[in-house]
Enzyme design. Structure first.
Site, PDB file in Angstrom:
ATOM      1  CG  HIS A   1      64.145  50.796  -8.762  1.00 19.50           C
ATOM      2  ND1 HIS A   1      63.801  49.702  -7.998  1.00 19.50           N
ATOM      3  CD2 HIS A   1      63.908  51.893  -7.997  1.00 19.50           C
ATOM      4  CE1 HIS A   1      63.353  50.127  -6.828  1.00 19.50           C
ATOM      5  NE2 HIS A   1      63.413  51.460  -6.801  1.00 19.50           N
ATOM      6  CB  ALA A   2      68.244  54.767 -10.322  1.00 17.78           C
TER       7      ALA A   2
END
Length: 129
Positions: free
Chosen positions: A50-51
Site C-alpha cells: 500500500h501507500a
C-alpha cells in the site's frame, strides 16, 4: 520529501552491557502518533502492499532483517533493514512492500498519524494513476 535512511542515536555502554538507541527531539521530522510492530511473519510472506496519502512512517528492524521495496511511480528501490540503530523514513505517496523476513525479525513502525483507512491507497493501479 524523499524516502531515506535515518541514523538513530546509539549510546554504547562502556561496561559492555549492550547498546541503547533513543528516538526523541528532532530524530524524526514529525511527532509520533502511532507505534505498531510486525513479528512472526512466516517465511516467504510479504507485508505492506500500500501507500499513504498523508501519513509518514519510519520502519526499524529491531531484530533480524527484512527488505523494503519502495516505488514512487517512476522507479523502484530495495532497502535492506538489519540494524536497530538505522531506520527507513518512507515518504508519502510511496508504494511499499516488505519481504524477505528473517526468522525472528521484528519491524517497529513509528507513524505520523493514527489509523485512518481513507489515507491508504491499497490498489497498485490506483497508486499509479
Amino acid at each position: 520529501m524523499k524516502s531515506r535512511i535515518i541514523n538513530i542515536p546509539k549510546i554504547v555502554d562502556k561496561e559492555g552491557r549492550g547498546n541503547l538507541s533513543v528516538i526523541e527531539k528532532d530524530v524524526l521530522p514529525y511527532p509520533v502518533k502511532r507505534v505498531y510492530y510486525l513479528y512472526d511473519v512466516p517465511s516467504g510472506s510479504s507485508r505492506g502492499g500500500h501507500a499513504h496519502k498523508e501519513q509518514l512512517e519510519f520502519l526499524i528492524a529491531v531484530s533480524g532483517s527484512f527488505d523494503v521495496v519502495l516505488d514512487d511511480g517512476n522507479e523502484k528501490q530495495k532497502v535492506t533493514l538489519n540494524k536497530p540503530d538505522k531506520g527507513l523514513l518512507i515518504a508519502t505517496n510511496t508504494w511499499r512492500e516488505l519481504e524477505n523476513f528473517s526468522s525472528g525479525s521484528v519491524c517497529v513502525v513509528l507513524s505520523s498519524g493514527e489509523f485512518d483507512e481513507t489515507d491508504y491507497i491499497r490498489k497498485y493501479e490506483d497508486f499509479i494513476k
